[in-house]
Design a protein around this motif. Structure first.
Motif, PDB file in Angstrom:
ATOM      1  N   VAL A 170      -8.362   1.654   1.753  1.00  0.00           N
ATOM      2  CA  VAL A 170      -9.000   0.955   0.627  1.00  0.00           C
ATOM      3  C   VAL A 170      -9.500  -0.401   1.119  1.00  0.00           C
ATOM      4  N   PRO A 171     -10.822  -0.618   1.155  1.00  0.00           N
ATOM      5  CA  PRO A 171     -11.335  -1.905   1.626  1.00  0.00           C
ATOM      6  C   PRO A 171     -10.961  -3.051   0.673  1.00  0.00           C
ATOM      7  N   LEU A 172     -10.635  -4.206   1.243  1.00  0.00           N
ATOM      8  CA  LEU A 172     -10.390  -5.425   0.476  1.00  0.00           C
ATOM      9  C   LEU A 172     -11.385  -6.481   0.935  1.00  0.00           C
ATOM     10  N   VAL A 173     -12.036  -7.117  -0.022  1.00  0.00           N
ATOM     11  CA  VAL A 173     -12.999  -8.163   0.299  1.00  0.00           C
ATOM     12  C   VAL A 173     -12.777  -9.346  -0.638  1.00  0.00           C
ATOM     13  N   VAL A 174     -13.201 -10.514  -0.191  1.00  0.00           N
ATOM     14  CA  VAL A 174     -13.241 -11.700  -1.051  1.00  0.00           C
ATOM     15  C   VAL A 174     -14.696 -11.894  -1.462  1.00  0.00           C
ATOM     16  N   PHE A 175     -14.937 -12.140  -2.743  1.00  0.00           N
ATOM     17  CA  PHE A 175     -16.301 -12.352  -3.197  1.00  0.00           C
ATOM     18  C   PHE A 175     -16.312 -13.349  -4.342  1.00  0.00           C
ATOM     19  N   ASP A 176     -17.520 -13.750  -4.735  1.00  0.00           N
ATOM     20  CA  ASP A 176     -17.711 -14.658  -5.860  1.00  0.00           C
ATOM     21  C   ASP A 176     -18.546 -13.932  -6.899  1.00  0.00           C
ATOM     22  N   ALA A 177     -17.957 -13.627  -8.046  1.00  0.00           N
ATOM     23  CA  ALA A 177     -18.639 -12.842  -9.078  1.00  0.00           C
ATOM     24  C   ALA A 177     -19.869 -13.551  -9.626  1.00  0.00           C
ATOM     25  N   ARG A 178     -20.010 -14.848  -9.361  1.00  0.00           N
ATOM     26  CA  ARG A 178     -21.159 -15.608  -9.880  1.00  0.00           C
ATOM     27  C   ARG A 178     -22.358 -15.533  -8.961  1.00  0.00           C
ATOM     28  N   GLU A 179     -22.142 -15.077  -7.716  1.00  0.00           N
ATOM     29  CA  GLU A 179     -23.194 -15.099  -6.702  1.00  0.00           C
ATOM     30  C   GLU A 179     -23.771 -13.703  -6.491  1.00  0.00           C
TER      31      GLU A 179
END
Length: 200
Positions: A170-179
């Motif tokens: 299962v891939p895990l990523v950090v992201f910004d939901a606003r971008e």
């Protein structure tokens, strides 16, 4: 070629050039207030359809607003948006409601989806267990996207993986939901995972 010049190439090539993109359904899920509606709104090329309702005093007593004190609305059915990845592929995005009391809608929303993005807030990982369990039980490929509220996260990805007890597949990523670009990259991870599953 100008507008007045005749079309060139074989009939098959001209047909391929005007063929509409392949529609693909992806689900954006997670707990209450983790950024699902924000993510759909950030990436959608159309005005997103949302089913937001005001949080009443009764709902505020049920939903934990500790980490989202400025949140005044909540999704009561689903969010919908779409994004054309390239001329051959168009993603249709369906966001699930975050509260467990709306869980009865999930089966209908998820039907036909090839994959899901489960958004988590590391300040309250407990809220995303239900979504992770749901997609594991359904056998639907999913990735976990840690929303970087205020530009940071409370735990490392390895700590999140351990806490959620998800496999290395299962891939895990950090992201910004606003971008927009950040949401796009997270969705592409889900798409690649789903395609790999079908080809495997």
């Amino acid at each position: 070629m100008t507008a007045t010049e005749p079309a060139t190439g074989s009939p098959a090539a001209r047909t391929a050039a005007v063929r509409p993109p392949l529609p693909v359904k992806l689900v954006i899920s997670g707990g209450f207030g983790v950024g699902k509606t924000t993510a759909v709104g950030s990436i959608s090329e159309i005005e997103p359809l949302t089913t937001e309702a005001a949080i009443t005093e009764v709902a505020a007593g049920v939903d934990d607003l500790t980490h989202t004190p400025r949140k005044t609305t909540t999704t009561v059915a689903m969010d919908f948006g779409c994004i054309t990845i390239d001329p051959t592929l168009k993603l249709y995005l369906f966001g699930t409601p975050g509260q467990e009391r709306f869980g009865f809608m999930w089966d209908d929303i998820v039907e036909g989806a090839i994959g899901a993005l489960v958004i988590v807030d590391t300040r309250r990982l407990d809220d995303c267990y239900a979504a992770v369990d749901y997609f594991e039980h359904k056998g639907i490929p999913f990735a976990v996207a840690v929303n970087a509220f205020d530009g940071h996260v409370e735990h490392t990805l390895e700590e999140v993986r351990w806490a959620l007890d998800v496999s290395d597949g299962v891939p895990l990523v950090v992201f910004d939901a606003r971008e927009r670009g950040s949401v796009r990259d997270a969705l592409l991870v889900v798409l690649e995972l789903a395609l790999a599953r079908t080809q495997g």
